[in-house]
Motif scaffolding. Sequence first.
Motif, PDB file in Angstrom:
ATOM      1  N   GLU A  89      39.179  33.912  42.517  1.00 46.66           N
ATOM      2  CA  GLU A  89      38.454  32.498  43.938  1.00 46.66           C
ATOM      3  C   GLU A  89      37.014  32.821  44.457  1.00 46.66           C
ATOM      4  N   SER A  90      37.449  34.232  45.416  1.00 41.77           N
ATOM      5  CA  SER A  90      35.939  34.914  45.955  1.00 41.77           C
ATOM      6  C   SER A  90      35.446  35.169  45.332  1.00 41.77           C
ATOM      7  N   ALA A  91      35.793  36.321  44.666  1.00 43.18           N
ATOM      8  CA  ALA A  91      34.711  37.568  44.026  1.00 43.18           C
ATOM      9  C   ALA A  91      34.493  36.531  42.882  1.00 43.18           C
ATOM     10  N   ALA A  92      34.880  35.637  41.526  1.00 41.10           N
ATOM     11  CA  ALA A  92      34.597  35.138  40.766  1.00 41.10           C
ATOM     12  C   ALA A  92      34.200  33.769  40.431  1.00 41.10           C
ATOM     13  N   TYR A  93      34.549  32.762  41.257  1.00 37.34           N
ATOM     14  CA  TYR A  93      34.548  31.574  40.846  1.00 37.34           C
ATOM     15  C   TYR A  93      33.120  31.303  42.209  1.00 37.34           C
ATOM     16  N   LEU A  94      33.522  31.166  43.213  1.00 39.32           N
ATOM     17  CA  LEU A  94      32.860  30.921  44.236  1.00 39.32           C
ATOM     18  C   LEU A  94      31.414  31.330  44.175  1.00 39.32           C
ATOM     19  N   PRO A  95      31.360  32.364  44.345  1.00 38.37           N
ATOM     20  CA  PRO A  95      29.743  33.052  44.162  1.00 38.37           C
ATOM     21  C   PRO A  95      29.082  32.265  42.802  1.00 38.37           C
ATOM     22  N   ARG A  96      29.193  32.356  41.697  1.00 40.76           N
ATOM     23  CA  ARG A  96      28.530  31.406  40.728  1.00 40.76           C
ATOM     24  C   ARG A  96      28.609  29.884  41.386  1.00 40.76           C
ATOM     25  N   ALA A  97      29.870  29.391  41.651  1.00 41.45           N
ATOM     26  CA  ALA A  97      29.212  28.055  41.803  1.00 41.45           C
ATOM     27  C   ALA A  97      29.196  27.324  43.585  1.00 41.45           C
ATOM     28  N   LEU A  98      28.897  27.921  44.467  1.00 37.21           N
ATOM     29  CA  LEU A  98      28.225  27.609  45.264  1.00 37.21           C
ATOM     30  C   LEU A  98      26.591  27.607  45.386  1.00 37.21           C
ATOM     31  N   GLY A  99      26.126  26.668  45.913  1.00 38.06           N
ATOM     32  CA  GLY A  99      24.922  26.983  46.589  1.00 38.06           C
ATOM     33  C   GLY A  99      24.288  26.562  47.253  1.00 38.06           C
ATOM     34  N   ASP A 100      25.562  27.224  48.162  1.00 40.85           N
ATOM     35  CA  ASP A 100      24.992  26.955  49.955  1.00 40.85           C
ATOM     36  C   ASP A 100      24.991  28.393  50.560  1.00 40.85           C
ATOM     37  N   THR A 101      23.871  28.963  50.860  1.00 40.98           N
ATOM     38  CA  THR A 101      23.382  30.680  51.326  1.00 40.98           C
ATOM     39  C   THR A 101      24.344  31.260  52.068  1.00 40.98           C
ATOM     40  N   ALA A 102      23.737  29.921  53.425  1.00 39.84           N
ATOM     41  CA  ALA A 102      25.884  30.741  54.300  1.00 39.84           C
ATOM     42  C   ALA A 102      26.709  31.014  53.993  1.00 39.84           C
ATOM     43  N   ALA A 103      27.143  30.166  52.745  1.00 37.20           N
ATOM     44  CA  ALA A 103      28.797  29.753  53.063  1.00 37.20           C
ATOM     45  C   ALA A 103      29.280  31.413  51.955  1.00 37.20           C
ATOM     46  N   LEU A 104      27.713  32.225  51.065  1.00 34.65           N
ATOM     47  CA  LEU A 104      28.140  32.994  50.214  1.00 34.65           C
ATOM     48  C   LEU A 104      27.428  34.289  51.104  1.00 34.65           C
ATOM     49  N   GLY A 105      27.315  33.756  52.055  1.00 31.30           N
ATOM     50  CA  GLY A 105      26.785  35.375  52.704  1.00 31.30           C
ATOM     51  C   GLY A 105      28.493  35.558  53.394  1.00 31.30           C
ATOM     52  N   ALA A 106      28.908  34.684  53.871  1.00 27.65           N
ATOM     53  CA  ALA A 106      30.392  34.932  54.765  1.00 27.65           C
ATOM     54  C   ALA A 106      31.375  35.994  53.113  1.00 27.65           C
ATOM     55  N   ILE A 107      30.974  35.358  52.146  1.00 36.07           N
ATOM     56  CA  ILE A 107      32.087  36.307  51.364  1.00 36.07           C
ATOM     57  C   ILE A 107      31.537  36.457  50.955  1.00 36.07           C
ATOM     58  N   ALA A 108      30.472  37.411  50.801  1.00 35.22           N
ATOM     59  CA  ALA A 108      30.358  38.505  50.489  1.00 35.22           C
ATOM     60  C   ALA A 108      30.230  39.892  51.367  1.00 35.22           C
ATOM     61  N   GLU A 109      30.238  39.267  52.881  1.00 37.29           N
ATOM     62  CA  GLU A 109      31.251  39.918  53.904  1.00 37.29           C
ATOM     63  C   GLU A 109      32.510  40.032  54.285  1.00 37.29           C
ATOM     64  N   GLY A 110      33.306  39.793  53.340  1.00 37.36           N
ATOM     65  CA  GLY A 110      34.141  39.868  53.255  1.00 37.36           C
ATOM     66  C   GLY A 110      35.435  38.897  54.078  1.00 37.36           C
ATOM     67  N   THR A 111      35.248  36.910  53.863  1.00 41.96           N
ATOM     68  CA  THR A 111      35.729  36.278  54.132  1.00 41.96           C
ATOM     69  C   THR A 111      36.606  35.681  53.210  1.00 41.96           C
ATOM     70  N   PRO A 112      37.921  35.275  53.303  1.00 41.44           N
ATOM     71  CA  PRO A 112      38.691  35.519  51.705  1.00 41.44           C
ATOM     72  C   PRO A 112      38.022  33.673  51.778  1.00 41.44           C
ATOM     73  N   ALA A 113      37.969  33.265  49.961  1.00 41.83           N
ATOM     74  CA  ALA A 113      38.026  31.626  50.171  1.00 41.83           C
ATOM     75  C   ALA A 113      38.422  31.342  48.787  1.00 41.83           C
ATOM     76  N   THR A 114      38.870  30.326  48.713  1.00 44.16           N
ATOM     77  CA  THR A 114      39.379  30.181  47.803  1.00 44.16           C
ATOM     78  C   THR A 114      38.637  28.656  46.987  1.00 44.16           C
ATOM     79  N   VAL A 115      39.460  28.112  45.545  1.00 45.04           N
ATOM     80  CA  VAL A 115      39.331  26.457  45.588  1.00 45.04           C
ATOM     81  C   VAL A 115      40.305  26.423  44.725  1.00 45.04           C
ATOM     82  N   ALA A 116      40.793  25.100  44.458  1.00 42.70           N
ATOM     83  CA  ALA A 116      41.209  24.281  43.183  1.00 42.70           C
ATOM     84  C   ALA A 116      39.935  23.253  42.227  1.00 42.70           C
TER      85      ALA A 116
END
Length: 321
Positions: A89-116
């Motif tokens: 979810e964090s490394a594959a789906y959301l980097p290509r699904a999100l259009g929010d730069t701030a949220a993407l930056g947080a994921i890149a820095e190591g913030t765990p994220a998930t999605v259904a």
Amino acid sequence: MKFVPTAEQADFARTLDAVLSATDVVSATRAWAEGDTAAGLDLWGKLAEQGVPALLVPEDADGMGATPVELVIAMVALGRHAVPGPWVESAAYLPRALGDTAALGAIAEGTPATVAVAPQVPYALDGEVAEQVYAVVDGVLRSATATSSVTSVDAARRLATVEAGDAVASADLDRAFDTAVLATAAQVYGAGERLLEEAVAYVKQRRQFGREIGSYQAIKHQLADVRIALDFVRPLLDGAALADGTATFSRDVSAAKVAANEAAYLASRVALQVHGAIGYTAELDLSLWILKVRALVGAWGTTTFHRARVLEALVAGEGAA
């Protein structure tokens, strides 16, 4: 066609394996299954330092802007070591699904994220642990909140129902889904490789009737069947990764997922059989990979779902000259 990693990709694979081999991942995974996520999150931080969650995040969001080839390398390593957490979810789906730069930056820095992503992914993996939770409802990406836990056959996969909120800026959700399928296929393949490795090591030391059980032809043939099945998976993974951005990407990732599911499931059955009665005990570490394979086989689309996608593409003449 033979796929050969570049020197940089080979170094990346070796570095990840070294980091994971130097960490007690098994203990972290067992603790994660019991709700103690401290060791798992510490491992998440170590992998974030290697750039794993940033692989597909665009460079303008402080990511690496790498290709799915590097993603496959990372996910194979995570599957092989049974690393817990919402990595797909964090490394594959959301980097290509999100259009929010701030949220993407947080994921890149190591913030765990998930999605259904209903209906194929009805629950959010580790929704109670992730700092960012999302849900796709009727083709719209929305922020979400984890509401209740759901039991998985793999205790280290802590699933949660979610309540969707406001829509958020999104990108290509279809491409994101296909990327997540590819990542899951790579994970299940890595787990299958580990199961074969454990089975081979065991049959070399377990003696019966005065000889190693691995010397018996029946066992050799079973292990050889697993080796052949797994060998057919890796080219499909690499081929699908290279097909990113083409018309055949969906078909290719589905083909890779089907092959990975079947090969890893065969590996789990054979590993369980050659270990005998001890293979059925939860105390044996082998159980971590057996249960992970069982769960990942149905994650991000079942084998039946992906067979149907491949068939549909072939009937439509997708990719035909």
